[in-house]
Design an enzyme around this catalytic site. Structure first.
Site, PDB file in Angstrom:
ATOM      1  N   ASN A  64      26.056 -72.335 -19.211  1.00  0.00           N
ATOM      2  CA  ASN A  64      26.083 -72.786 -17.682  1.00  0.00           C
ATOM      3  C   ASN A  64      24.607 -72.817 -17.288  1.00  0.00           C
ATOM      4  O   ASN A  64      23.773 -71.829 -17.324  1.00  0.00           O
ATOM      5  CB  ASN A  64      27.184 -72.100 -17.077  1.00  0.00           C
ATOM      6  CG  ASN A  64      26.907 -72.519 -15.518  1.00  0.00           C
ATOM      7  OD1 ASN A  64      27.574 -73.431 -15.131  1.00  0.00           O
ATOM      8  ND2 ASN A  64      26.228 -71.424 -14.831  1.00  0.00           N
ATOM      9  N   GLU A  65      24.324 -73.974 -16.798  1.00  0.00           N
ATOM     10  CA  GLU A  65      22.929 -74.250 -16.111  1.00  0.00           C
ATOM     11  C   GLU A  65      21.707 -73.578 -17.033  1.00  0.00           C
ATOM     12  O   GLU A  65      20.890 -72.892 -16.692  1.00  0.00           O
ATOM     13  CB  GLU A  65      22.796 -73.382 -15.030  1.00  0.00           C
ATOM     14  CG  GLU A  65      24.029 -74.224 -13.900  1.00  0.00           C
ATOM     15  CD  GLU A  65      24.069 -73.526 -12.633  1.00  0.00           C
ATOM     16  OE1 GLU A  65      23.317 -72.419 -12.203  1.00  0.00           O
ATOM     17  OE2 GLU A  65      24.930 -73.919 -11.899  1.00  0.00           O
ATOM     18  N   ASN A  66      21.894 -73.876 -18.185  1.00  0.00           N
ATOM     19  CA  ASN A  66      20.906 -73.527 -19.182  1.00  0.00           C
ATOM     20  C   ASN A  66      19.523 -74.147 -19.153  1.00  0.00           C
ATOM     21  O   ASN A  66      18.529 -73.766 -19.868  1.00  0.00           O
ATOM     22  CB  ASN A  66      21.433 -73.502 -20.754  1.00  0.00           C
ATOM     23  CG  ASN A  66      22.712 -72.891 -20.926  1.00  0.00           C
ATOM     24  OD1 ASN A  66      23.784 -73.439 -20.877  1.00  0.00           O
ATOM     25  ND2 ASN A  66      22.686 -71.637 -20.990  1.00  0.00           N
TER      26      ASN A  66
END
Length: 819
Positions: free
Chosen positions: A424-426
């Site tokens: 997630n949201e890397n």
């Protein structure tokens, strides 16, 4: 020592020659907790002399599940505790199996955990969200041979557990994540007795063709075999959703070192699993060794799904619009230590709202949640906790791989799961001095390959990492129309633009914050300053309430009125987007977060449609009006006691309903019948312009769906007096029942006129015998809170005594009330 336990499973076999009492018990009561570290394990078990001042530190009695941060996660005055904590208890362990094994099964503990039997360390685990087991058999047997077993511990086994949620950049999830990384034994802990040979895992792969004519079930077993036995035999039974045994097969295995195929079934016309009919079959596997038998039961469902290339989602051959939300494991008063009943209530509320899909953010969640998704019919995206911060070193990556593996293997059998989330949201940097996109891409590919190798039957996905969007099967970009960027009327155009960039599109995360009990007569006022056409993604810093371009998240009023309009627009658009696979709004329930200290409730992400204690906000009913079939009607404003405006001014009354038509009555007068039209924004055409009378107004709606009728009614005051800026506080007790008193404070101007748009900070304090009911992270349960329509509420547990509540607001004179 008496122990209150919940017996989870007892199987009794009456076959000739065999008997067994396989059992798992929840260890809930008779625990002690210490919120700090100790000098060594001896301090947790050394003898204590009553009254001895050297018998420190002082442990407190607790029940499991338990979280370090049940209160301090939303304490407005401190950072939440991150560090070690200890638990201890004494168990009466009597394994009924000769040569059997005694195990401690952890359903989740945060975040690094060490386990001891007396002073012997028996196991450790890294990771706060996957399940794990410690075999304590040998340590228990060794301790039983000591003198102190009977003399000091009276035949009980001392167990000590150290949990630690200290900050560590080389572990996941990142501390930059928008949620608390909790500590403690916050999921259930079980004592398990197993025979010498038992089952570790069952992998049941249930497949069905698109015509639902042929179902195939392949079953593999992984054995728990510390004794090194060389062969096993047993039985596999398949039971249909009505409880009827439909197939049974015997098996024998000569290689117990690897996963073994133990059964294949073909089922003609299996009952398909779906959100409308979540049919579950039961797989019962037994393993026999010598005179001992072990049984494990799993639930499976037959369904097939497809994300069409550049098109919608199909379940069992029919298009299904995924109507979704998100969830964190977080609840008022307990933080992550949610009980089964709490989880059941939450998931039932989602189902009642019409949810058929959920993204479990951003980590493997409780087995209870997955079981509920199976039984309620809620499709699932579950993801590993590689969330924000960048990419760490070898240990970091090894943990991510292990947690991905554990999540998939432990939840493999759940028919509800269709997507494995890789991260997630890397694209969010900050944990490390070097931020290397190519290394992130390389590791993302590794995780994607790992997920597919462990489970070829499901798809992979990520949210918001554009430079990796070509790696997973399904991609969700960032679209926050009307909150972090742009206007909510730009939602459809932005979605179509993003849809064209990938083969399989899904829209995870949309919505915005609302401060429960705050309402507005002009909720869209701030939109005039927001620039359209500048995109609708959320970017670094957009969550800040300071600086940057004008946006609703910073410049809006955070009212329930605005967020209902935003949700209403998105939902009516999704009705007419035939290519859309689905969308999941963020998030069902408000949750705590360490990175939002300046929100109207400090340290709370307030994007839920229910509060942290599951109290519905008005927006809950907006979704229900679009997503459910059971007739419902809800007048907007149940928590809006006073509206305001000029005498004779027309005011809009909105009704959220899924009925065909509705008739509105105000003060006994009919304002006519309106027909529902999902494309007639707002409120699908169920809105009326009404002139309120000064003072009280009684509002009622009668709605019809076919031959069924539903009603709703509220009363609202109407204030025509104008007010100046807040000049003083007024306080009163408005409720006194069940040993609790509730007080309300109001902001008024110099003439005593209520300031109905005031958003001043309110601070409550208490002296005396009572207890302030605060640190809940709710609009009514926070000692520091922004006013909602010029007022704020809090309650006090009286404890059969006297108390004084103080109320302070910056720039105003402090006031008090005696209780």
């Amino acid at each position: 020592m008496k122990r209150s336990v919940l017996l989870l499973s007892v199987f009794i076999c009456t076959s000739v020659g065999f008997s067994y009492a396989q059992q798992k018990t929840r260890l809930t009561n008779n625990w002690e907790f210490l919120k700090q570290d100790i000098g060594g394990i001896w301090e947790a078990v050394r003898p204590v002399t009553p009254g001895n001042p050297e018998s420190v530190p002082v442990w407190q009695k607790v029940n499991l599940p338990h979280c370090f941060n049940a209160r301090d996660a939303v304490d407005p005055d401190v950072n939440y505790y991150q560090g070690p904590g200890w638990y201890r208890t004494q168990l009466d362990i009597q394994n009924p199996y000769a040569g059997g094994h005694t195990l401690l099964h952890f359903e989740g503990a945060g975040q690094k955990t060490d386990v001891y039997v007396y002073t012997t360390k028996v196991g450790s685990h890294l990771g706060g969200y996957d399940e794990w087991t410690v075999d304590i058999t040998q340590a228990v047997e060794d301790f039983k041979k000591t003198d102190i077993y009977q003399k000091r511990f009276k035949g009980h086994i001392p167990i000590e557990i150290r949990c630690d949620n200290s900050r560590d950049l080389e572990t996941i999830p990142s501390q930059l994540s928008d949620f608390n990384v909790y500590g403690g034994l916050y999921r259930y802990l079980n004592l398990v007795y197993a025979p010498a040979l038992s089952l570790d895992k069952i992998f049941a792969s249930a497949q069905v063709d698109k015509d639902d004519k042929q179902g195939d079930l392949q079953i593999k077993a992984r054995f728990y075999n510390p004794a090194g036995k060389t062969a096993a035999e047993g039985t596999v039974r398949l039971i249909d959703p009505q409880g009827k045994l439909i197939m049974q097969k015997n098996y024998s295995v000569n290689d117990l070192k690897s996963d073994a195929a133990i059964g294949t079934f073909q089922i003609k016309k299996p009952k398909a699993w779906s959100p409308l009919s979540p049919a579950l079959y039961t797989v019962e596997v037994s393993v026999k060794s010598d005179d001992q038998v072990y049984v494990q039961i799993e639930k499976v469902g037959f369904r097939n799904f497809e994300f069409a290339d550049n098109g919608p989602f199909y379940l069992n051959g029919k298009r299904l619009l995924l109507r979704g939300t998100h969830r964190h494991e977080d609840q008022a008063g307990v933080a992550e230590a949610m009980t089964d009943n709490m989880m059941r209530q939450e998931m039932q509320m989602m189902k009642d709202m019409g949810v058929n899909f959920i993204r479990l953010g951003h980590y493997q969640q409780s087995r209870t949640i997955l079981n509920l998704c199976d039984s309620l019919g809620i499709l699932v995206w579950e993801e590993e906790p590689w969330c924000r911060g960048g990419l760490g070193g070898e240990g970091y990556q090894a943990q991510a791989k292990q947690m991905m593996t554990n999540m998939i293997e432990q939840h493999y059998n759940h028919p509800a799961i269709i997507l494995w989330g890789l991260g997630n949201e890397n694209d969010w940097e900050g944990d490390f001095p070097v931020y290397d996109k190519e290394k992130i891409r390389t590791f993302m590919k590794t995780q994607n390959d790992l997920a597919h190798s462990l489970d070829p039957s499901r798809k992979t996905t990520i949210r918001r990492c554009d430079f990796c969007k070509d790696i997973p099967d399904v991609y969700s970009p960032s679209i926050w129309a009307g909150w972090y960027r742009g206007l909510f009327t730009e939602y459809r155009a932005t979605s179509e633009e993003e849809f064209k960039k990938v083969k399989h599109f899904f829209h995870a995360e949309w919505g915005g914050d609302s401060h429960a009990l705050r309402h507005s007569e002009n909720p869209d006022k701030a939109l005039s300053n927001i620039k359209s056409g500048s995109g609708t993604d959320e970017r670094l810093g957009d969550a800040s309430l300071y600086g940057g371009a004008a946006r609703a998240s910073k410049d809006g009023d955070w009212s329930e009125s605005y967020i209902c309009n935003l949700f209403d627009w998105h939902l009516k658009e999704q009705e007419t987007m035939p290519w859309l696979t689905g969308a999941a709004f963020w998030i069902f329930k408000d949750f705590s977060t360490p990175i939002r200290p300046d929100n109207p409730i400090p340290y709370m992400n307030q994007k839920g449609v229910v509060e942290r204690d599951l109290t519905p906000k008005e927006s809950y009913y907006v979704f229900q009006s679009y997503w459910t079939d059971k007739p419902m009607a809800h007048i907007y404003g149940h928590t809006w006691p006073v509206r305001w405006g000029d005498a004779g001014e027309q005011k809009m009354i909105k009704v959220y309903s899924n009925c065909d038509n509705a008739e509105l009555f105000v003060n006994g007068k009919s304002y006519g019948i309106k027909k529902r039209n999902s494309q007639d924004f707002p409120a699908a055409g169920l809105r009326w312009m009404v002139v309120f009378q000064a003072g009280n107004n009684d509002i009622k709606v009668i709605a019809h769906k076919g031959k069924q009728t539903v009603t709703d009614q509220i009363s609202q005051q109407y204030q025509t007096e104008k007010w100046d800026k807040p000049a003083k506080l007024q306080i009163e007790k408005i409720k006194d029942e069940n040993g609790e008193s509730t007080v309300q404070v109001k902001l008024v101007d110099s003439k005593g006129v209520p300031c109905l748009d005031a958003v001043n900070w309110i601070n409550f304090s208490l002296s005396g015998d009572g207890t302030l009911i605060d640190d809940l992270g709710t609009s009514r349960g926070s000692r520091k809170v922004q006013a909602y329509n010029g007022r704020a509420l809090i309650s006090v547990k009286n404890n059969k005594g006297k108390s004084v509540v103080g109320v302070q607001s910056p720039g105003l004179e402090t006031i008090f009330i005696n209780l």
